[in-house]
Design a protein around this motif. Sequence first.
Motif, PDB file in Angstrom:
ATOM      1  N   SER A 136       1.964  -9.125  46.237  1.00 57.84           N
ATOM      2  CA  SER A 136       0.978  -8.255  45.565  1.00 57.84           C
ATOM      3  C   SER A 136       0.722  -8.723  44.145  1.00 57.84           C
ATOM      4  N   LEU A 137       1.807  -9.061  43.446  1.00 52.80           N
ATOM      5  CA  LEU A 137       1.636  -9.510  42.055  1.00 52.80           C
ATOM      6  C   LEU A 137       0.787 -10.777  42.009  1.00 52.80           C
ATOM      7  N   LEU A 138       1.035 -11.679  42.952  1.00 49.00           N
ATOM      8  CA  LEU A 138       0.259 -12.924  43.004  1.00 49.00           C
ATOM      9  C   LEU A 138      -1.215 -12.628  43.260  1.00 49.00           C
ATOM     10  N   GLU A 152       8.370  -9.441  24.257  1.00 53.92           N
ATOM     11  CA  GLU A 152       7.330  -8.459  23.901  1.00 53.92           C
ATOM     12  C   GLU A 152       6.328  -8.269  25.035  1.00 53.92           C
ATOM     13  N   PHE A 153       6.619  -8.865  26.198  1.00 53.18           N
ATOM     14  CA  PHE A 153       5.721  -8.707  27.349  1.00 53.18           C
ATOM     15  C   PHE A 153       6.398  -7.797  28.379  1.00 53.18           C
ATOM     16  N   ILE A 154       5.780  -7.675  29.572  1.00 57.63           N
ATOM     17  CA  ILE A 154       6.305  -6.718  30.558  1.00 57.63           C
ATOM     18  C   ILE A 154       7.354  -7.414  31.442  1.00 57.63           C
ATOM     19  N   ALA A 155       8.594  -7.032  31.263  1.00 61.20           N
ATOM     20  CA  ALA A 155       9.676  -7.628  32.052  1.00 61.20           C
ATOM     21  C   ALA A 155      10.035  -6.682  33.188  1.00 61.20           C
ATOM     22  N   LEU A 156      10.147  -7.228  34.403  1.00 66.81           N
ATOM     23  CA  LEU A 156      10.560  -6.436  35.565  1.00 66.81           C
ATOM     24  C   LEU A 156      11.868  -7.005  36.094  1.00 66.81           C
ATOM     25  N   PRO A 157      12.660  -6.202  36.786  1.00 63.78           N
ATOM     26  CA  PRO A 157      13.780  -6.798  37.521  1.00 63.78           C
ATOM     27  C   PRO A 157      13.207  -7.662  38.652  1.00 63.78           C
ATOM     28  N   PRO A 158      13.998  -8.567  39.253  1.00 72.01           N
ATOM     29  CA  PRO A 158      13.452  -9.350  40.364  1.00 72.01           C
ATOM     30  C   PRO A 158      12.889  -8.408  41.420  1.00 72.01           C
ATOM     31  N   VAL A 159      11.737  -8.779  41.996  1.00 70.19           N
ATOM     32  CA  VAL A 159      11.093  -7.918  43.004  1.00 70.19           C
ATOM     33  C   VAL A 159      11.263  -8.542  44.384  1.00 70.19           C
ATOM     34  N   GLY A 160      10.972  -7.764  45.416  1.00 69.80           N
ATOM     35  CA  GLY A 160      11.030  -8.294  46.778  1.00 69.80           C
ATOM     36  C   GLY A 160       9.840  -9.211  47.051  1.00 69.80           C
ATOM     37  N   ILE A 191       3.497 -12.261  56.008  1.00 68.83           N
ATOM     38  CA  ILE A 191       4.147 -11.080  55.412  1.00 68.83           C
ATOM     39  C   ILE A 191       3.134 -10.323  54.543  1.00 68.83           C
ATOM     40  N   ALA A 192       2.991  -9.049  54.817  1.00 73.60           N
ATOM     41  CA  ALA A 192       1.980  -8.236  54.107  1.00 73.60           C
ATOM     42  C   ALA A 192       2.449  -7.937  52.684  1.00 73.60           C
ATOM     43  N   PRO A 193       1.489  -7.790  51.762  1.00 74.97           N
ATOM     44  CA  PRO A 193       1.880  -7.441  50.390  1.00 74.97           C
ATOM     45  C   PRO A 193       2.507  -6.051  50.338  1.00 74.97           C
ATOM     46  N   GLY A 194       3.394  -5.852  49.400  1.00 75.23           N
ATOM     47  CA  GLY A 194       4.096  -4.561  49.292  1.00 75.23           C
ATOM     48  C   GLY A 194       3.674  -3.805  48.052  1.00 75.23           C
ATOM     49  N   LYS A 195       3.998  -2.522  48.059  1.00 75.51           N
ATOM     50  CA  LYS A 195       3.607  -1.653  46.945  1.00 75.51           C
ATOM     51  C   LYS A 195       4.504  -1.918  45.729  1.00 75.51           C
ATOM     52  N   ILE A 196       3.859  -1.961  44.573  1.00 71.99           N
ATOM     53  CA  ILE A 196       4.635  -2.158  43.335  1.00 71.99           C
ATOM     54  C   ILE A 196       4.818  -0.798  42.684  1.00 71.99           C
ATOM     55  N   SER A 197       6.081  -0.439  42.442  1.00 73.53           N
ATOM     56  CA  SER A 197       6.330   0.925  41.944  1.00 73.53           C
ATOM     57  C   SER A 197       5.966   1.066  40.466  1.00 73.53           C
ATOM     58  N   THR A 198       6.003  -0.029  39.709  1.00 72.27           N
ATOM     59  CA  THR A 198       5.710   0.066  38.269  1.00 72.27           C
ATOM     60  C   THR A 198       4.194   0.084  38.041  1.00 72.27           C
ATOM     61  N   MET A 207       6.572 -10.486  33.946  1.00 68.17           N
ATOM     62  CA  MET A 207       7.580 -11.428  34.445  1.00 68.17           C
ATOM     63  C   MET A 207       8.713 -10.709  35.178  1.00 68.17           C
ATOM     64  N   PRO A 208       8.820 -10.886  36.510  1.00 62.22           N
ATOM     65  CA  PRO A 208      10.051 -10.441  37.186  1.00 62.22           C
ATOM     66  C   PRO A 208      11.142 -11.432  36.784  1.00 62.22           C
ATOM     67  N   ILE A 209      12.190 -10.913  36.164  1.00 58.54           N
ATOM     68  CA  ILE A 209      13.139 -11.833  35.514  1.00 58.54           C
ATOM     69  C   ILE A 209      14.314 -12.169  36.419  1.00 58.54           C
ATOM     70  N   HIS A 210      14.516 -13.456  36.634  1.00 59.00           N
ATOM     71  CA  HIS A 210      15.646 -13.988  37.396  1.00 59.00           C
ATOM     72  C   HIS A 210      16.938 -13.672  36.627  1.00 59.00           C
ATOM     73  N   PRO A 211      18.024 -13.321  37.324  1.00 65.92           N
ATOM     74  CA  PRO A 211      19.265 -12.974  36.614  1.00 65.92           C
ATOM     75  C   PRO A 211      19.754 -14.066  35.646  1.00 65.92           C
ATOM     76  N   HIS A 212      19.593 -15.333  36.009  1.00 67.22           N
ATOM     77  CA  HIS A 212      20.022 -16.410  35.084  1.00 67.22           C
ATOM     78  C   HIS A 212      19.213 -16.366  33.787  1.00 67.22           C
ATOM     79  N   THR A 213      17.922 -16.096  33.940  1.00 69.88           N
ATOM     80  CA  THR A 213      17.033 -16.070  32.774  1.00 69.88           C
ATOM     81  C   THR A 213      17.397 -14.874  31.887  1.00 69.88           C
ATOM     82  N   GLN A 214      17.665 -13.736  32.530  1.00 72.33           N
ATOM     83  CA  GLN A 214      18.043 -12.531  31.792  1.00 72.33           C
ATOM     84  C   GLN A 214      19.288 -12.783  30.935  1.00 72.33           C
TER      85      GLN A 214
END
Length: 352
Positions: A263-265, A249-257, A183-190, A231-238
Motif C-alpha cells: 500500500s505504501l508503495l 524530523e520525518f514520519i518514522a514507522l515501525p517495520p510494517v507487514g 498479494i493484495a495491499p493491506g490497510k495502514i493503521s497510521t 520510513m518504516p524503520i528496520h531494527p538495525h537502522t533504529q
Amino acid sequence: MRKIIHIVGNRPQLIKLAVLHQYLSLHSDVQQSIIHTGQHYSYSMNELFFEELSIPTPDINFNIQHSSPNGFIGLAADALQQFFVKEQNAAAFVYGDTNSTLAAALAATRTHTPLLHFEAGVRTGDNSMPEEINRLLTDRLANINFCCTQNNLNNLLAEGYGSSIPCKTILSGDLMLDAFLKIAPGKISTQLPDEFILCTIHRAANLSDKNNLAHIIDALNQLHQQTAVVMPIHPHTQKKIESYGLAIEFIALPPVGYPQMKSLLQRAVFVITDSGGTSREAYFSNKPSLIIMNKPFWPEIIEAGCALQSIAHKNEILKNVQLLNNLPLHFNSAIFGNGNAAASIGANIRVS
Ligand code: UDP
C-alpha cells in the motif's frame, strides 16, 4: 526430487518462500519443509510474515544469534549440516545472498545435498559488500541457479556457468514479482499525508559509518519540509540512529507487514531506498526510485530509466531527487519476468 528443504532467515526470504511454497503445495507432489536459521527474530520482521502470508510454521528454527557474521555462518552451517545428513532424496533451496544463504550452501555441499539457488547471478563487482561474497560462493556451489533477469543469467554465462562450471542455469524471473502481483495491499493503521516519499534504509554500508547515516537522515529531514517522508524503520537502522544520536524530523514507522508495504508503495510519489527488494518493488509499482548504494544490486532498473543511484551524501541525495523528475520511466519492459517465477522453478524442480 522428492523433497525440498527451504532455508530462510530474513524478511525478504519469507516473502519469496511464501509464493514458492504455496505454488509447490498446489501444483506438485514434492514434499516441503522449512528451516529458519533465526537471523531475523523480532515479531515485525518475522512472525508477522508467517501470519500475513500464510506460511507454514518452520519445521525447525535454530534461533541462532551471533554478533559476528562468520560466527553466525559457522553455527548455522553446522546445525544445517546435521539436519541435511539425515535427509534422503532432499534438495536444499536457498534464497538471495544472506549469511543464512551461504551457511546452507556450505552445509548442503558438505552433505552432497543438491543445492538450488534463487536470485543467482547478481554481480556488483564490489567484494567489500557481504552480500556479494555470499552470492558469489552460493552461485558457485549450487546445482541449479535460478536467475531473476537476463542480465543475471548473462553474468553467470560469462563466468562459465553451465559450461566450464557444471550446473544448470535457468532464467526463472523474480519471485518478488510473483509476490507483488499475488498479494493484495493491506490497510495502514497510521494516518498518513496524501503525498509522501517512501523510504527504507538498512544496508551495512549506510549504517556502519555514522557520517553516511547522518547525511542520509539530514537529506530526508530536509526533503520532509516540502514533501512528507515516511520510513518504516528496520531494527538495525533504529539502533544506529539511537547510538549515533541522530534526530529524525520525518514520519518514522515501525517495520510494517508486506501488504502494508505494498500500500505504501502504491501511494508513494517516489521511493528512496537501499534495499534490493524495495527497489524492485518501486519498479513493479511504476514509481521512480533513488537507490542509495555505491553499486546497486539491480542496475537493470537504472538502465530502464526508472531509477537513479546516489552515494550517501546529503547534497548528492538532494540533487538526485531533483533529477528523478527527468527520468524517461520505461516501466513496461518485463525485466523481472511475468510473475510466473514459481511455476518456472516448479517445472525445473520436477525434471531435475
Ligand atoms: N518490507 C516490508 N516491511 C517493511 C520494509 C520492507 O515488508 O517495513 C519488505 C519490502 O516490501 C521488500 C522486502 O521487505 O519486499 C525487502 O526487504 P529488506 O529491505 O529487508 O531486504 P533486501 O531486499 O534489501 O535484502
